[in-house]
Motif scaffolding. Structure first.
Motif, short mmCIF file in Angstrom:
data_model
loop_
_atom_site.label_atom_id
_atom_site.label_comp_id
_atom_site.label_asym_id
_atom_site.label_seq_id
_atom_site.Cartn_x
_atom_site.Cartn_y
_atom_site.Cartn_z
N GLN A 163 0.85 -1.18 0.00
CA GLN A 163 0.00 0.00 0.00
C GLN A 163 0.89 1.24 0.00
N LEU A 164 0.49 2.24 -0.77
CA LEU A 164 1.30 3.45 -0.92
C LEU A 164 0.54 4.67 -0.41
N GLU A 165 1.32 5.65 0.00
CA GLU A 165 0.77 6.92 0.43
C GLU A 165 1.63 8.04 -0.12
N GLU A 166 1.08 9.24 -0.16
CA GLU A 166 1.84 10.40 -0.62
C GLU A 166 1.91 11.45 0.47
N PHE A 167 3.00 12.20 0.47
CA PHE A 167 3.15 13.33 1.37
C PHE A 167 3.90 14.44 0.65
N GLU A 168 3.91 15.64 1.25
CA GLU A 168 4.58 16.78 0.64
C GLU A 168 5.81 17.17 1.44
N ASP A 169 6.80 17.66 0.72
CA ASP A 169 7.99 18.21 1.34
C ASP A 169 8.28 19.55 0.67
N ARG A 170 9.10 20.38 1.32
CA ARG A 170 9.50 21.66 0.77
C ARG A 170 11.03 21.70 0.70
N ALA A 171 11.54 22.41 -0.31
CA ALA A 171 12.99 22.52 -0.46
C ALA A 171 13.35 23.93 -0.92
N ASP A 172 14.37 24.51 -0.29
CA ASP A 172 14.94 25.76 -0.79
C ASP A 172 15.72 25.49 -2.08
N VAL A 173 16.38 24.34 -2.12
CA VAL A 173 17.15 23.94 -3.29
C VAL A 173 16.81 22.50 -3.62
N LEU A 174 16.59 22.24 -4.90
CA LEU A 174 16.32 20.89 -5.39
C LEU A 174 17.47 20.44 -6.27
N PHE A 175 18.05 19.31 -5.93
CA PHE A 175 19.12 18.73 -6.75
C PHE A 175 18.67 17.35 -7.20
N THR A 176 18.69 17.11 -8.50
CA THR A 176 18.22 15.83 -9.01
C THR A 176 19.36 15.06 -9.67
N VAL A 438 17.93 25.02 -16.03
CA VAL A 438 17.04 25.44 -17.11
C VAL A 438 16.37 26.76 -16.73
N ASP A 439 16.24 27.65 -17.69
CA ASP A 439 15.55 28.92 -17.41
C ASP A 439 14.10 28.65 -17.03
N GLY A 440 13.61 29.43 -16.06
CA GLY A 440 12.24 29.24 -15.58
C GLY A 440 12.13 28.24 -14.44
N PHE A 441 13.26 27.65 -14.03
CA PHE A 441 13.25 26.65 -12.96
C PHE A 441 14.28 27.04 -11.90
N PRO A 442 13.90 27.96 -11.00
CA PRO A 442 14.85 28.49 -10.02
C PRO A 442 15.31 27.41 -9.03
N ASN A 443 16.50 27.62 -8.50
CA ASN A 443 17.01 26.82 -7.38
C ASN A 443 16.98 25.32 -7.67
N TRP A 444 17.11 24.96 -8.96
CA TRP A 444 17.15 23.54 -9.35
C TRP A 444 18.40 23.28 -10.16
N PHE A 445 19.11 22.24 -9.76
CA PHE A 445 20.32 21.83 -10.46
C PHE A 445 20.28 20.32 -10.65
N GLN A 446 20.90 19.86 -11.72
CA GLN A 446 20.82 18.44 -12.02
C GLN A 446 22.18 17.87 -12.40
N SER A 447 22.28 16.57 -12.20
CA SER A 447 23.45 15.82 -12.61
C SER A 447 23.02 14.78 -13.63
N PHE A 448 23.85 14.53 -14.62
CA PHE A 448 23.58 13.55 -15.67
C PHE A 448 22.28 13.85 -16.40
N GLY A 449 22.06 15.15 -16.62
CA GLY A 449 20.91 15.57 -17.39
C GLY A 449 21.25 15.64 -18.87
N PRO A 450 20.46 16.37 -19.65
CA PRO A 450 20.74 16.49 -21.08
C PRO A 450 22.13 17.03 -21.36
N ASN A 451 22.77 16.47 -22.38
CA ASN A 451 24.08 16.91 -22.84
C ASN A 451 25.15 16.84 -21.76
N SER A 452 25.10 15.82 -20.91
CA SER A 452 26.12 15.72 -19.87
C SER A 452 26.87 14.39 -19.88
N CYS A 453 26.71 13.62 -20.97
CA CYS A 453 27.45 12.37 -21.08
C CYS A 453 28.68 12.58 -21.96
#
Length: 595
Positions: A163-176, A438-453
């Motif tokens: 059985q699954l449930e969902e909850f919310e979290d908040r982040a000043d910075v999101l790293f994916t 990406v423009d329009g997406f503040p405080n978000w940074f990613q690793s191994f995203g597009p054009n990073s291989c």
């Protein structure tokens, strides 16, 4: 004559309006709390779990991963023959040597064990929440935070009744660190669900009886079909060949099989033959345990690996030499079935598709119990596979080594400013800033995203630097009391213009079906960075903050409000170190010139 006292006291102020401005009631280093959420506990997520707590003061940090264990792709993938496709000693963190690799191309479980060991050593596990899947990310402009929807097993869930449930979290910075090779694809073949035998995907190998060899021990009388000729299929075929009655490899396109990377350099350093997927003897490992020898050995390999970028350039001497060397090597290894070379050796340049050494694959194709089939598949039947020419293969197992969704369009809503989704931004293809944000997406940074291989070089070092870039951005947000930091659209446009100008001179732009081009033969290149690995490291070492727009956290117009009350916290409280600049790690000792 004025003595400047009025100006100093701010009665009139230098510009006549200082009386309306009040200093912040905080010290410059009273670091505001920062909530940082990382998605993914793979190679980059583990680095994030080390560097964010190490370098960001007053940070509240957490890692969510949808899997039941850490390691990312090295946890998810369990298929036969899974191994590293570059030398093991170049696929490790810069700060954490492993002298115990069993072979030149370490098997997948060994890489996962290495990652688990690093996570344990640096106490990363305390930040990780397993079986927690991101199912929605929404930028809240008023708060300057990411609102995240996370799905997890409910407290009443059991293996028998999940059985699954969902909850919310908040982040000043999101790293994916979601990973490029994480969302696998079933092939678009008619009748896929009609097959009465066992059907598997290389990325969802559910033969779970311990090690894969245990899982296939009863397959010795089985006829197995393997669809694909990418890196997974190239590893699966030689692994299964001695374990089953017959293997049919269904191949649609051509591919280069490289001579094993750096084997000559390894042989030179170790002083003996190390061709193929060399198994390191205890004697080798003893030598590796000597820090001086190991440091030099690792440097030799990585220095050589970082000399291969010329191979990706059209007409470059390295490209021409590689093409000739790989052609002769493939012909030699296919000597017992030379007709296969017509269907396997490509016309396109070396590196247009992801390059893999594939030790044992060509040799396996030459075995009597392996069929190399190039006729296109018409459909899958209840008993096996039917080809367009009417030929049928009766099979017990079908393995789909058919790749991944490399569009970067995640299945969940990822919503930035003004309701714009990442799916919209990535249509018709992804556009980023230095493969990081990406423009329009503040405080978000990613690793191994597009054009990073990269088709050469170690990704581990790239992941480390991408994490460090995100850490520097987080420190800027914290230090300067910024609510948001978002890259400018014109900066994304300029990087896109650079990318479009760079790739025509490379082999990536030649006609070949590759996940570098989202599975297409021609078109936009979204998989690889427009430059060499070393070029990438230099390009993201020093962030260009002028390429970003900022919004202050506090409703004060003065850009120096973050300077606070003119003192540091230790001075104000007369606590802690008030001569920290004399600490050895703070002092930059200049070298003494020799002349």
């Amino acid at each position: 004559m004025s003595n400047g006292i009025n100006g100093i006291n701010g009665v009139n102020g230098v510009n006549g309006h200082a009386e309306s401005y009040k200093l912040g009631d905080f010290s410059i280093d009273e670091y505001r709390p920062m909530r940082v959420v990382c998605i993914g506990a793979g190679v980059s997520g583990i680095i994030a779990g080390i560097r964010f707590p190490q370098k960001v003061p007053n940070v509240d940090f957490i890692i969510y991963d949808k899997n039941a264990g850490i390691g990312g792709t090295w946890y998810s993938n369990k298929y036969p023959g899974l191994s590293c496709d570059i030398p093991s000693h170049t696929y490790q963190y810069t700060f954490e040597d492993n002298t115990e690799w069993s072979s030149f191309y370490a098997p997948g479980p060994e890489i996962r064990q290495y990652l688990e060991r690093v996570a344990n050593k640096y106490k990363v596990n305390k930040y990780i929440k397993l079986e927690h899947e991101l199912v929605g990310a929404y930028w809240e402009d008023a708060e300057g935070k990411w609102r995240l929807r996370i799905k997890r097993p409910s407290p009443n869930s059991t293996p028998e009744n999940r059985q699954l449930e969902e909850f919310e979290d908040r982040a000043d910075v999101l790293f994916t660190g979601l990973g490029l090779l994480a969302r696998w694809n079933w092939p678009d073949i008619k009748g896929l669900k009609n097959f009465k035998g066992r059907i598997l995907h290389s990325a969802q190998w559910d033969v779970t009886d311990g090690h894969w060899e245990e899982g296939v021990k009863d397959w010795r009388d089985y006829k197995v079909g393997v669809i694909g000729s990418g890196s997974s299929a190239i590893q699966i075929v030689p692994a299964l060949q001695p374990k089953v009655a017959h293997v049919v490899n269904f191949v649609r396109g051509k591919t280069w099989l490289a001579t094993p990377f750096l084997e000559e350099k390894t042989a030179q350093v170790l002083g003996r033959d190390t061709r193929g997927n060399h198994k390191f003897a205890e004697e080798d490992k003893q030598r590796f345990r000597d820090p001086v020898f190991y440091k030099q050995f690792r440097w030799e390999l990585e220095n050589e690996l970082n000399s291969l970028h010329g191979l990706t350039l059209k007409g470059a001497p390295q490209q021409l030499a590689a093409r000739e060397a790989f052609t002769q090597d493939m012909k030699r290894r296919l000597a017992n079935k030379p007709w296969i070379t017509k269907y396997l050796i490509p016309e396109f340049g070396v590196g247009c598709r992801r390059l893999t050494p594939g030790p044992g694959y060509l040799e396996a194709l030459c075995e009597d119990n392996v069929t190399f089939e190039t006729t296109h598949i018409k459909r899958i039947t209840e008993k096996g596979i039917e080809l367009v020419d009417g030929k049928r293969y009766d099979l017990d197992v079908i393995v789909c080594a058919t790749g991944f969704d490399t569009s970067f369009k995640y299945s969940f809503p990822f919503v930035g400013q003004n309701g714009v989704t990442l799916q919209d931004k990535y249509t018709p293809h992804p556009r980023t800033y230095l493969a990081l944000t990406v423009d329009g997406f503040p405080n978000w940074f990613q690793s191994f995203g597009p054009n990073s291989c990269f088709s050469s070089g170690s990704l581990a070092c790239i992941f480390e630097r991408q994490v460090e870039y995100a850490v520097m951005a987080t420190l800027k947000l914290q230090r300067e009391r910024l609510k948001s930091l978002v890259v400018k659209k014109e900066a994304v446009d300029d990087f896109d213009e650079y990318l479009e100008a760079y790739f025509p001179g490379t082999v990536y732009s030649e006609k070949c079906r590759s996940w570098y081009k989202m599975g297409k033969e021609e078109g936009r290149i979204v998989g690889v960075f427009p430059g060499s690995p070393l070029h990438c490291l230099r390009s993201i070492a020093h962030p260009r903050w002028e390429d970003y727009d900022y919004e202050p956290l506090d409703p004060v117009k003065n850009r120096f409000y973050w300077l606070g009350d003119g003192q540091t916290f230790n001075e104000k409280t007369l606590t802690g170190d008030r001569a920290w600049y004399l600490n050895p790690e703070e002092i930059n000792y200049p070298p003494i010139p020799k002349d």
